[in-house]
Design a protein around this motif. Structure first.
Motif, PDB file in Angstrom:
ATOM      1  N   VAL A  70       0.826  -1.214   0.000  1.00 59.02           N
ATOM      2  CA  VAL A  70       0.000   0.000   0.000  1.00 59.02           C
ATOM      3  C   VAL A  70       0.861   1.265   0.000  1.00 59.02           C
ATOM      4  O   VAL A  70       0.435   2.330  -0.465  1.00 59.02           O
ATOM      5  N   ARG A  73       2.362   1.583  -3.972  1.00 57.48           N
ATOM      6  CA  ARG A  73       1.539   1.499  -5.185  1.00 57.48           C
ATOM      7  C   ARG A  73       1.245   2.914  -5.694  1.00 57.48           C
ATOM      8  O   ARG A  73       1.114   3.847  -4.895  1.00 57.48           O
ATOM      9  N   PRO A  74       1.220   3.072  -7.018  1.00 55.93           N
ATOM     10  CA  PRO A  74       1.028   4.427  -7.550  1.00 55.93           C
ATOM     11  C   PRO A  74      -0.392   4.930  -7.324  1.00 55.93           C
ATOM     12  O   PRO A  74      -1.332   4.132  -7.201  1.00 55.93           O
ATOM     13  N   VAL A  75      -0.497   6.238  -7.277  1.00 52.36           N
ATOM     14  CA  VAL A  75      -1.831   6.834  -7.123  1.00 52.36           C
ATOM     15  C   VAL A  75      -2.534   6.801  -8.485  1.00 52.36           C
ATOM     16  O   VAL A  75      -1.870   6.762  -9.524  1.00 52.36           O
ATOM     17  N   PRO A  76      -3.852   6.793  -8.495  1.00 57.32           N
ATOM     18  CA  PRO A  76      -4.558   6.754  -9.776  1.00 57.32           C
ATOM     19  C   PRO A  76      -4.210   7.972 -10.631  1.00 57.32           C
ATOM     20  O   PRO A  76      -4.106   9.087 -10.124  1.00 57.32           O
ATOM     21  N   ILE A  78      -4.587  10.989 -13.191  1.00 58.77           N
ATOM     22  CA  ILE A  78      -5.647  11.929 -13.568  1.00 58.77           C
ATOM     23  C   ILE A  78      -5.607  12.084 -15.082  1.00 58.77           C
ATOM     24  O   ILE A  78      -4.534  12.329 -15.663  1.00 58.77           O
ATOM     25  N   GLU A 126      -2.012  13.409   0.376  1.00 57.98           N
ATOM     26  CA  GLU A 126      -1.947  11.962   0.205  1.00 57.98           C
ATOM     27  C   GLU A 126      -1.777  11.325   1.568  1.00 57.98           C
ATOM     28  O   GLU A 126      -0.920  11.752   2.345  1.00 57.98           O
ATOM     29  N   SER A 127      -2.588  10.342   1.888  1.00 57.45           N
ATOM     30  CA  SER A 127      -2.390   9.613   3.139  1.00 57.45           C
ATOM     31  C   SER A 127      -2.518   8.124   2.861  1.00 57.45           C
ATOM     32  O   SER A 127      -3.396   7.687   2.123  1.00 57.45           O
ATOM     33  N   ARG A 128      -1.593   7.380   3.429  1.00 58.39           N
ATOM     34  CA  ARG A 128      -1.610   5.922   3.283  1.00 58.39           C
ATOM     35  C   ARG A 128      -1.490   5.328   4.672  1.00 58.39           C
ATOM     36  O   ARG A 128      -0.517   5.598   5.375  1.00 58.39           O
TER      37      ARG A 128
END
Lengths: 146, 81
Positions: A70, A73-76, A78, A126-128
């Motif tokens: 987690v 992994r890349p962010v979606p 845009i 961004e928060s993971r």
């Protein structure tokens, strides 16, 4: 028609000001921002491994961000406009020079969140968070769903 | 496509919020671009019941980011983080 366009010019304020009388915040934590005023760039990031277990880390070993997908992994992506057909041109007209708010009460701000009284330009947060609960038990039980 | 926005009067009395969490924004004002990402992972296999054994370290654990206990500021007594 001419009158209308003149009125438009009279009441067009390029930048609105935020007016706030009272701001009450009890807690702000974990890469969060509380700002009164304008801001151009915000890039807040938080990575958290929340481990709850019945043994100390010295006894039961360390935990690592690298162990869990987690965190890398890349962010979606845009989808950017590719041509004139899909590009949206936004024009904004402000008839009032200010936004007025009486009172804002917030109990908690956390995990790369933001309270901004004022204008912003580009904001990226961004928060993971990964949760792990490790309990001592006499016999191991399989995870739920297995 | 052209998108015209006209902002009229905006007066608000009171905003009461319990919490703003996990890449959220409470903003009074105008903005251009906002991207908010939040990933929260608590799958069933996150709950481990059994003998408390070390979680498996990643490849190259020596160079991995762990809790920094080399400076002696770690608290070995604490059972949760």
């Amino acid at each position: 028609m001419v009158m209308r366009s003149r009125n438009q010019a009279m009441f067009d304020y390029p930048i609105r000001t935020a007016e706030l009388a009272v701001l009450e915040i009890i807690s702000a934590s974990g890469s969060s921002i509380v700002q009164v005023g304008d801001r151009s760039e915000i890039d807040a990031k938080l990575r958290a491994l929340a481990v709850q277990r019945q043994a100390s880390h010295a006894e039961a070993g360390e935990v690592y961000f690298e162990s869990y997908s987690v965190f890398d992994r890349p962010v979606p992506a845009i989808i950017e406009p590719v041509d004139e057909q899909t590009t949206v041109h936004v024009t904004t007209r402000n008839l009032q020079p200010r936004i007025c708010v009486g009172c804002v009460e917030v109990i908690a701000v956390s995990s790369s969140s933001l309270i901004l009284i004022g204008n912003g330009m580009n904001t990226r947060c961004e928060s993971r968070v990964k949760h792990i609960r490790q309990y001592a038990g006499s016999k191991p039980t399989p995870p739920l769903g297995c | 496509m052209n998108f015209h926005v006209t902002n009229h009067t905006l007066y608000v009395g009171k905003i009461e919020t319990l919490g703003v969490a996990s890449s959220s924004i409470l903003q009074i004002g105008d903005t251009q671009c906002i991207s908010l990402y939040s990933m929260f992972d608590t799958p069933p296999e996150s709950v481990i019941v059994g003998p408390v054994a070390p979680l498996s370290p990643p490849e190259g654990a020596e160079s991995a980011e762990g809790e920094d206990d080399r400076n002696g500021d770690a608290e070995p007594e604490s059972s949760d983080v």
